[in-house]
Motif scaffolding. Sequence first.
Motif, PDB file in Angstrom:
ATOM      1  N   UNK A  28      36.620  35.698  43.024  1.00 60.04           N
ATOM      2  CA  UNK A  28      35.205  35.639  42.645  1.00 60.04           C
ATOM      3  C   UNK A  28      34.338  36.626  43.420  1.00 60.04           C
ATOM      4  N   UNK A  29      34.926  37.283  44.409  1.00 58.14           N
ATOM      5  CA  UNK A  29      34.148  38.199  45.235  1.00 58.14           C
ATOM      6  C   UNK A  29      34.036  39.563  44.570  1.00 58.14           C
ATOM      7  N   UNK A  30      32.942  40.241  44.875  1.00 54.87           N
ATOM      8  CA  UNK A  30      32.649  41.557  44.311  1.00 54.87           C
ATOM      9  C   UNK A  30      32.639  42.609  45.417  1.00 54.87           C
ATOM     10  N   UNK A  31      32.638  43.858  45.033  1.00 52.87           N
ATOM     11  CA  UNK A  31      32.563  44.942  46.006  1.00 52.87           C
ATOM     12  C   UNK A  31      31.303  44.812  46.852  1.00 52.87           C
ATOM     13  N   UNK A  32      30.217  44.307  46.267  1.00 55.81           N
ATOM     14  CA  UNK A  32      28.981  44.141  47.052  1.00 55.81           C
ATOM     15  C   UNK A  32      29.210  43.194  48.237  1.00 55.81           C
ATOM     16  N   UNK A  33      30.112  42.226  48.109  1.00 60.44           N
ATOM     17  CA  UNK A  33      30.427  41.334  49.228  1.00 60.44           C
ATOM     18  C   UNK A  33      31.041  42.125  50.379  1.00 60.44           C
ATOM     19  N   UNK A  96      47.482  44.885  47.796  1.00 61.38           N
ATOM     20  CA  UNK A  96      48.211  44.789  46.534  1.00 61.38           C
ATOM     21  C   UNK A  96      47.308  45.162  45.374  1.00 61.38           C
ATOM     22  N   UNK A  97      46.050  44.766  45.480  1.00 64.81           N
ATOM     23  CA  UNK A  97      45.122  45.029  44.391  1.00 64.81           C
ATOM     24  C   UNK A  97      44.460  46.387  44.541  1.00 64.81           C
ATOM     25  N   UNK A  98      44.559  46.993  45.717  1.00 63.01           N
ATOM     26  CA  UNK A  98      43.807  48.198  45.988  1.00 63.01           C
ATOM     27  C   UNK A  98      44.554  49.497  45.759  1.00 63.01           C
ATOM     28  N   UNK A  99      45.632  49.472  45.004  1.00 65.14           N
ATOM     29  CA  UNK A  99      46.358  50.705  44.747  1.00 65.14           C
ATOM     30  C   UNK A  99      45.561  51.594  43.797  1.00 65.14           C
ATOM     31  N   UNK A 100      45.558  52.872  44.110  1.00 62.98           N
ATOM     32  CA  UNK A 100      44.860  53.808  43.235  1.00 62.98           C
ATOM     33  C   UNK A 100      45.591  53.898  41.900  1.00 62.98           C
ATOM     34  N   UNK A 101      44.869  53.734  40.852  1.00 64.25           N
ATOM     35  CA  UNK A 101      45.438  53.822  39.517  1.00 64.25           C
ATOM     36  C   UNK A 101      44.738  54.969  38.799  1.00 64.25           C
ATOM     37  N   UNK A 102      45.069  56.208  39.193  1.00 65.94           N
ATOM     38  CA  UNK A 102      44.428  57.367  38.593  1.00 65.94           C
ATOM     39  C   UNK A 102      45.470  58.186  37.861  1.00 65.94           C
ATOM     40  N   UNK A 110      41.806  47.156  36.866  1.00 67.44           N
ATOM     41  CA  UNK A 110      42.845  46.130  36.754  1.00 67.44           C
ATOM     42  C   UNK A 110      42.569  45.161  35.624  1.00 67.44           C
ATOM     43  N   UNK A 111      41.277  44.880  35.405  1.00 70.37           N
ATOM     44  CA  UNK A 111      40.876  43.973  34.335  1.00 70.37           C
ATOM     45  C   UNK A 111      39.679  44.577  33.613  1.00 70.37           C
ATOM     46  N   UNK A 112      39.513  44.210  32.384  1.00 67.19           N
ATOM     47  CA  UNK A 112      38.345  44.645  31.630  1.00 67.19           C
ATOM     48  C   UNK A 112      37.079  44.161  32.348  1.00 67.19           C
ATOM     49  N   UNK A 181      38.870  43.271  44.303  1.00 68.01           N
ATOM     50  CA  UNK A 181      40.241  43.777  44.174  1.00 68.01           C
ATOM     51  C   UNK A 181      40.279  45.272  43.822  1.00 68.01           C
ATOM     52  N   UNK A 182      39.165  45.830  43.359  1.00 68.50           N
ATOM     53  CA  UNK A 182      39.086  47.261  43.042  1.00 68.50           C
ATOM     54  C   UNK A 182      38.632  48.089  44.247  1.00 68.50           C
ATOM     55  N   UNK A 183      38.221  47.435  45.321  1.00 67.93           N
ATOM     56  CA  UNK A 183      37.590  48.104  46.459  1.00 67.93           C
ATOM     57  C   UNK A 183      38.399  49.253  47.038  1.00 67.93           C
ATOM     58  N   UNK A 184      39.605  48.980  47.481  1.00 65.77           N
ATOM     59  CA  UNK A 184      40.374  50.002  48.174  1.00 65.77           C
ATOM     60  C   UNK A 184      40.837  51.112  47.239  1.00 65.77           C
ATOM     61  N   UNK A 185      41.111  50.770  46.004  1.00 59.06           N
ATOM     62  CA  UNK A 185      41.465  51.800  45.033  1.00 59.06           C
ATOM     63  C   UNK A 185      40.326  52.775  44.818  1.00 59.06           C
ATOM     64  N   UNK A 186      39.119  52.246  44.636  1.00 56.04           N
ATOM     65  CA  UNK A 186      37.961  53.112  44.420  1.00 56.04           C
ATOM     66  C   UNK A 186      37.589  53.886  45.683  1.00 56.04           C
ATOM     67  N   UNK A 187      37.703  53.233  46.836  1.00 53.80           N
ATOM     68  CA  UNK A 187      37.433  53.947  48.091  1.00 53.80           C
ATOM     69  C   UNK A 187      38.410  55.111  48.236  1.00 53.80           C
ATOM     70  N   UNK A 188      39.663  54.871  47.891  1.00 46.05           N
ATOM     71  CA  UNK A 188      40.667  55.926  47.955  1.00 46.05           C
ATOM     72  C   UNK A 188      40.362  57.077  47.011  1.00 46.05           C
TER      73      UNK A 188
END
Length: 197
Positions: A28-33, A96-102, A110-112, A181-188
């Motif tokens: 339920x947490x967001x990047x803003x958290x 696990x959730x923060x892998x770059x998917x580029x 990861x999700x719509x 869960x998108x945090x580390x991927x986007x930071x990367x």
Amino acid sequence: MDYIIKFKKAYTWEGKEYTELDLSGLDNLKIKDAIEIQSELFDEQETASALLSETTTSFARKLACRATGMPIEFFKLMPIPITRQVTAKIQEYLGAAGREEVKGNIYKLQKTYLYKDKTYEKIDVSGLSELNSMNLSAAENRIAAEGFLITATQFNYLFAMVMLSQATGLDEEFFKGLPISELLGLKGVANNSDFFE
């Protein structure tokens, strides 16, 4: 991922015995958290924790607090073995959730994601290669306005989101509202030197 941490030894806090912890609230947490927590760590003079957030106990403790609704004291007074379990589980979740998917210049979510009545499954990040030093200055000024030190910007979550906002034309709130869960991927992605060569 299994969100339940089973303690090897019961933890008694305020007269109640705990044998496990449910971290499913992480979803339920967001990047803003994460940005808010990083800012709190700076305010609390925990500079090392603020810079290397996702690798630290302090950051994990604050995320766990938000994910469970338990007070911060619950986590601050945990015995070290349990603290390590909690920290490891949060790092596993973020890693696990923060892998770059580029692929090419497209970051696959990861999700719509629904934002302002529009659905997103991917983000075109090709604009990163068009940014210049004025964009860097704008991002530095933006994080300074929020009270962050302008050192080691590659570790700052808000800096990454500002850079992505400038590169994509999507507003900051778009990125801040994404699942943590998108945090580390986007930071990367925002720090990927391939875009800046």
